[in-house]
Design a protein around this motif. Structure first.
Motif, mmCIF file in Angstrom:
data_model
loop_
_atom_site.group_PDB
_atom_site.id
_atom_site.type_symbol
_atom_site.label_atom_id
_atom_site.label_comp_id
_atom_site.label_asym_id
_atom_site.label_seq_id
_atom_site.Cartn_x
_atom_site.Cartn_y
_atom_site.Cartn_z
ATOM 1 N N MET A 67 0.851 -1.184 0.000
ATOM 2 C CA MET A 67 0.000 0.000 0.000
ATOM 3 C C MET A 67 0.887 1.235 0.000
ATOM 4 O O MET A 67 1.859 1.302 0.730
ATOM 5 N N THR A 68 0.538 2.188 -0.814
ATOM 6 C CA THR A 68 1.293 3.431 -0.884
ATOM 7 C C THR A 68 1.089 4.221 0.401
ATOM 8 O O THR A 68 -0.006 4.301 0.935
ATOM 9 N N VAL A 78 0.990 10.264 -0.473
ATOM 10 C CA VAL A 78 -0.132 10.653 -1.333
ATOM 11 C C VAL A 78 -0.609 12.052 -0.961
ATOM 12 O O VAL A 78 -0.826 12.905 -1.832
ATOM 13 N N ALA A 79 -0.743 12.321 0.332
ATOM 14 C CA ALA A 79 -1.168 13.649 0.784
ATOM 15 C C ALA A 79 -0.154 14.717 0.362
ATOM 16 O O ALA A 79 -0.539 15.804 -0.080
ATOM 17 N N ARG A 80 1.125 14.397 0.476
ATOM 18 C CA ARG A 80 2.177 15.358 0.084
ATOM 19 C C ARG A 80 2.128 15.649 -1.418
ATOM 20 O O ARG A 80 2.276 16.786 -1.840
ATOM 21 N N ILE A 81 1.884 14.619 -2.217
ATOM 22 C CA ILE A 81 1.776 14.812 -3.670
ATOM 23 C C ILE A 81 0.564 15.690 -3.974
ATOM 24 O O ILE A 81 0.645 16.620 -4.777
ATOM 25 N N GLU A 82 -0.560 15.394 -3.325
ATOM 26 C CA GLU A 82 -1.768 16.187 -3.561
ATOM 27 C C GLU A 82 -1.559 17.648 -3.171
ATOM 28 O O GLU A 82 -2.045 18.548 -3.852
ATOM 29 N N GLU A 83 -0.839 17.881 -2.077
ATOM 30 C CA GLU A 83 -0.533 19.263 -1.663
ATOM 31 C C GLU A 83 0.305 19.986 -2.715
ATOM 32 O O GLU A 83 0.159 21.193 -2.912
ATOM 33 N N SER A 84 1.166 19.246 -3.383
ATOM 34 C CA SER A 84 2.041 19.874 -4.382
ATOM 35 C C SER A 84 1.247 20.457 -5.553
ATOM 36 O O SER A 84 1.689 21.402 -6.194
ATOM 37 N N PHE A 85 0.051 19.908 -5.817
ATOM 38 C CA PHE A 85 -0.775 20.426 -6.907
ATOM 39 C C PHE A 85 -1.296 21.831 -6.620
ATOM 40 O O PHE A 85 -1.705 22.544 -7.529
ATOM 41 N N ASN A 107 -3.218 4.601 -7.254
ATOM 42 C CA ASN A 107 -3.698 5.983 -7.355
ATOM 43 C C ASN A 107 -3.605 6.493 -8.790
ATOM 44 O O ASN A 107 -2.923 7.483 -9.058
ATOM 45 N N PRO A 108 -4.290 5.848 -9.741
ATOM 46 C CA PRO A 108 -4.161 6.277 -11.139
ATOM 47 C C PRO A 108 -4.580 7.734 -11.358
ATOM 48 O O PRO A 108 -4.023 8.429 -12.202
#
Length: 190
Positions: free
Chosen positions: A1-2, A7-14, A43-44
């Motif tokens: 599992m990722t 995942v939260a950090r990647i989403e924040e980067s957007f 998370n495609p």
């Protein structure tokens, strides 16, 4: 599992503007390193967002300023593409010939490769070159990434001389619809 924190950090980067994202991306790619396939499978939609943001970046500048992360950048890009091809019958059904391609940016130190495998119905790729490819595609880094992420139509891009292709035109013609399907799937909301 990722890792949920990743995942939260990647989403924040957007939420960041392009300059902030480009500054943060090397560290983020370090954190993603080794988890790209898992991230793409679980998370495609996140990978689609990342690919969409890549289309907005000045890739040549990013790679020139961060040569050590150029391979990680491509690993993420190609993991997403590979997982899309594995999980989409429409894409894999179009792969009716094995084709090998090298990509060479003419405005920064970025090289990559792609291989379609007719027997397995897969698309793989990564940093660096293959020996004796069927095709070699050369052009600006933004154009090369655009061919993969959908920002550049393979046929129109070639006709408009956005990139050069060395090798049999019929191989390029067979590759174009595969690239179009991949880019449509890669950037479509999930």
């Amino acid at each position: 599992m990722t890792d949920d924190q990743l995942v939260a950090r990647i989403e924040e980067s957007f939420e960041k503007d392009d300059d902030e994202l480009e500054e943060e991306l090397p560290e983020l790619l370090d954190e993603i390193d080794g988890q790209t396939d898992e991230l793409a499978r679980e998370n495609p939609e996140l990978v689609a967002k990342i690919l969409g943001r890549m289309q907005e970046m000045d890739i040549a500048s990013f790679v020139s300023d961060n040569p050590e992360t150029a391979d990680q950048f491509q690993d993420l890009l190609w993991s997403g593409v590979r997982v899309l091809a594995e999980n989409d019958d429409e894409v894999s059904d179009q792969i009716d010939e094995t084709i090998t391609v090298n990509f060479e940016a003419d405005d920064c130190p970025m090289t990559g490769h792609l291989e379609t495998n007719e027997t397995e119905g897969t698309v793989t790729g990564g940093a660096g070159h293959l020996d004796d490819p069927d095709l070699t595609i050369t052009g600006p880094a933004d154009t090369l990434v655009g061919l993969i992420t959908g920002g550049v139509d393979p046929i129109q891009g070639f006709m408009q001389q956005k990139y050069e292709m060395d090798g049999p035109v019929n191989k390029g013609t067979k590759l174009a619809p595969i690239m179009n399907s991949l880019s449509e799937k890669a950037t479509a909301p999930q």
